[in-house]
Design a protein around this motif. Sequence first.
Motif, short mmCIF file in Angstrom:
data_model
loop_
_atom_site.label_atom_id
_atom_site.label_comp_id
_atom_site.label_asym_id
_atom_site.label_seq_id
_atom_site.Cartn_x
_atom_site.Cartn_y
_atom_site.Cartn_z
N LEU A 1 0.83 -1.21 0.00
CA LEU A 1 0.00 0.00 0.00
C LEU A 1 0.86 1.25 0.00
N LYS A 2 0.30 2.33 -0.53
CA LYS A 2 0.93 3.63 -0.45
C LYS A 2 0.19 4.44 0.62
N THR A 3 0.74 4.45 1.81
CA THR A 3 0.11 5.13 2.93
C THR A 3 1.17 5.62 3.90
N ASP A 4 0.82 6.68 4.65
CA ASP A 4 1.74 7.21 5.66
C ASP A 4 1.71 6.39 6.94
N TRP A 5 0.68 5.56 7.08
CA TRP A 5 0.58 4.71 8.27
C TRP A 5 1.63 3.60 8.20
N VAL A 6 2.37 3.44 9.28
CA VAL A 6 3.42 2.41 9.36
C VAL A 6 2.90 1.25 10.19
N LEU A 7 3.05 0.03 9.66
CA LEU A 7 2.61 -1.17 10.36
C LEU A 7 3.79 -1.76 11.13
N GLU A 8 3.64 -1.86 12.45
CA GLU A 8 4.69 -2.43 13.29
C GLU A 8 4.18 -3.73 13.90
N ARG A 9 5.08 -4.68 14.10
CA ARG A 9 4.73 -6.01 14.55
C ARG A 9 4.84 -6.16 16.06
N ILE B 1 -1.03 -9.05 23.89
CA ILE B 1 -0.08 -8.56 22.89
C ILE B 1 -0.80 -8.43 21.57
N PRO B 2 -1.28 -7.22 21.23
CA PRO B 2 -1.95 -7.06 19.93
C PRO B 2 -1.02 -7.45 18.79
N ASP B 3 -1.63 -7.87 17.68
CA ASP B 3 -0.83 -8.36 16.56
C ASP B 3 0.01 -7.26 15.91
N PHE B 4 -0.57 -6.07 15.80
CA PHE B 4 0.13 -4.99 15.11
C PHE B 4 -0.12 -3.65 15.80
N ARG B 5 0.78 -2.69 15.55
CA ARG B 5 0.53 -1.30 15.90
C ARG B 5 0.63 -0.48 14.62
N LEU B 6 -0.29 0.45 14.44
CA LEU B 6 -0.32 1.33 13.28
C LEU B 6 0.02 2.74 13.75
N VAL B 7 1.09 3.30 13.19
CA VAL B 7 1.60 4.58 13.64
C VAL B 7 1.61 5.57 12.49
N HIS B 8 1.10 6.78 12.74
CA HIS B 8 1.08 7.84 11.73
C HIS B 8 2.13 8.89 12.09
N PRO B 9 2.75 9.55 11.11
CA PRO B 9 3.77 10.57 11.41
C PRO B 9 3.26 11.71 12.28
N ASP B 10 1.93 11.96 12.28
CA ASP B 10 1.39 13.05 13.09
C ASP B 10 1.21 12.67 14.56
N PRO C 1 -6.33 -4.61 3.91
CA PRO C 1 -5.68 -3.41 4.46
C PRO C 1 -6.49 -2.14 4.20
N LYS C 2 -7.21 -2.10 3.07
CA LYS C 2 -8.01 -0.91 2.77
C LYS C 2 -9.13 -0.73 3.79
N ALA C 3 -9.71 -1.83 4.26
CA ALA C 3 -10.76 -1.74 5.28
C ALA C 3 -10.20 -1.16 6.57
N VAL C 4 -8.97 -1.53 6.91
CA VAL C 4 -8.33 -0.99 8.11
C VAL C 4 -8.04 0.50 7.93
N LEU C 5 -7.56 0.88 6.74
CA LEU C 5 -7.29 2.28 6.46
C LEU C 5 -8.56 3.13 6.57
N GLU C 6 -9.66 2.58 6.07
CA GLU C 6 -10.92 3.31 6.16
C GLU C 6 -11.31 3.54 7.61
N GLN C 7 -11.08 2.55 8.46
CA GLN C 7 -11.40 2.71 9.88
C GLN C 7 -10.48 3.75 10.51
N LEU C 8 -9.22 3.74 10.12
CA LEU C 8 -8.27 4.72 10.65
C LEU C 8 -8.65 6.14 10.24
N ASP C 9 -9.03 6.31 8.99
CA ASP C 9 -9.37 7.64 8.47
C ASP C 9 -10.69 8.17 9.04
#
Length: 405
Positions: free
Chosen positions: A301-309, A322-331, A396-404
């Motif tokens: 994906l082309k997104t500013d959100w970074v997926l961390e494990r 222990i959640p599976d992932f963390r999603l971090v935005h530059p802001d 991943p797009k469904a997750v992005l929609e929830q984030l946005d």
Amino acid sequence: MLPTELLSHRQNGETIIPKRLPLDSRNITLANDLIDCFQECVGKRQGELDQILLDFEGDRPDFRIIRGLAHLLKSGFCTFEIVSPLEPIILRQKVFTTSAKLVPSPEATKQTLSNLSILLSQELKREILPQDIQNGLYADLFENRILTQFDTPDAESLIHRYNLSQVQGIFYRATNIKITAHRNVPGEYKLLFRYLKLFQLMAYIEGDADHGFTITIDGPASLFKSSTRYGLAIAKLIPALLHVTKWSLQATLQTRDYYTGASKQGFFSLDSQCNLVSHYSADKTYDSMLEEAFANRWDKLKTDWVLEREVDLIPIPGSVMIPDFRLVHPDGRNYLLEIVGYWRLEYLQKKFYQVRRSDCDNLILAISERLNLEKAGVKLKDTPAKIIWFKDKLSPKAVLEQLDS
């Protein structure tokens, strides 16, 4: 790991002591000789390998050690494959159908194989010899599988694996296990908890990353019905525990008296000074193909959100989440993502209990539509998390929609 009949334990009072092989010249020579047997059999049938191992064993008094080492080589380092022009069951149907039209005789057999070799060569667009058909006819039997690859270990690694397997076998009949993970690097805790989660073990966890954790695990013999599968899952945890720097373990075991067959209690202890060697990678692993596939699709994906494990430990009463992932935005925004795709009733109950007790306001749950939450007694209205539903794959797009949103 080793099957029960190849385990060697002795009992000193109520203490169980597993057999270990010292790294001396005798055992290293034995391991090298067995490794040579496997190397010489690459490209040959499993039946030929078994016969060579039987001849090697002969009437030696250490035959159980030989069988144990050979079992580990077979299960951990060998690739056996069915080599046949077609699936053997389909090939047999073709051969028997063709041969039924002829009067049985050696000449008829040759004729059948010759005719089929021509027919299959045309169908498969490659040369199929009569001998290929004859070899492939019962290639699905274990003794006829071909050893196509042997990942040659060194002798010391094989002996280390044997010693570890003997210890793992202790936990097949455990009733209770208590692990004390003393103060360690936080990443070591995460690796240990990840394997607890991976093997779906029923654990009660107390403590924190600053002082250490106490982990109590119900053993297979403490379940309503003794479960060999659960016992294997506990045994699989031991190599992961070896990656923790400082720890100790105590286990209560349900054993049987050798002479009377009566049930009796035994004990076993282990700590970080045990000199066992793990064959597990200390690198990050995924708990499921679902998580791995999601991470791979996210990378495209082309997104500013970074997926961390798996980077956050969320302490909750009696456990750690222990959640599976963390999603971090530059802001500075960040969310935790947990994928709930495993169906077992106990898992679902425990998972949603953890979510409700986590007191976490930035958690996203991705839940499979195939799960029977109602049967597990799960009520989503009590769940303090954002919900995403998915069928076979988490988009991943469904997750992005929830984030946005």
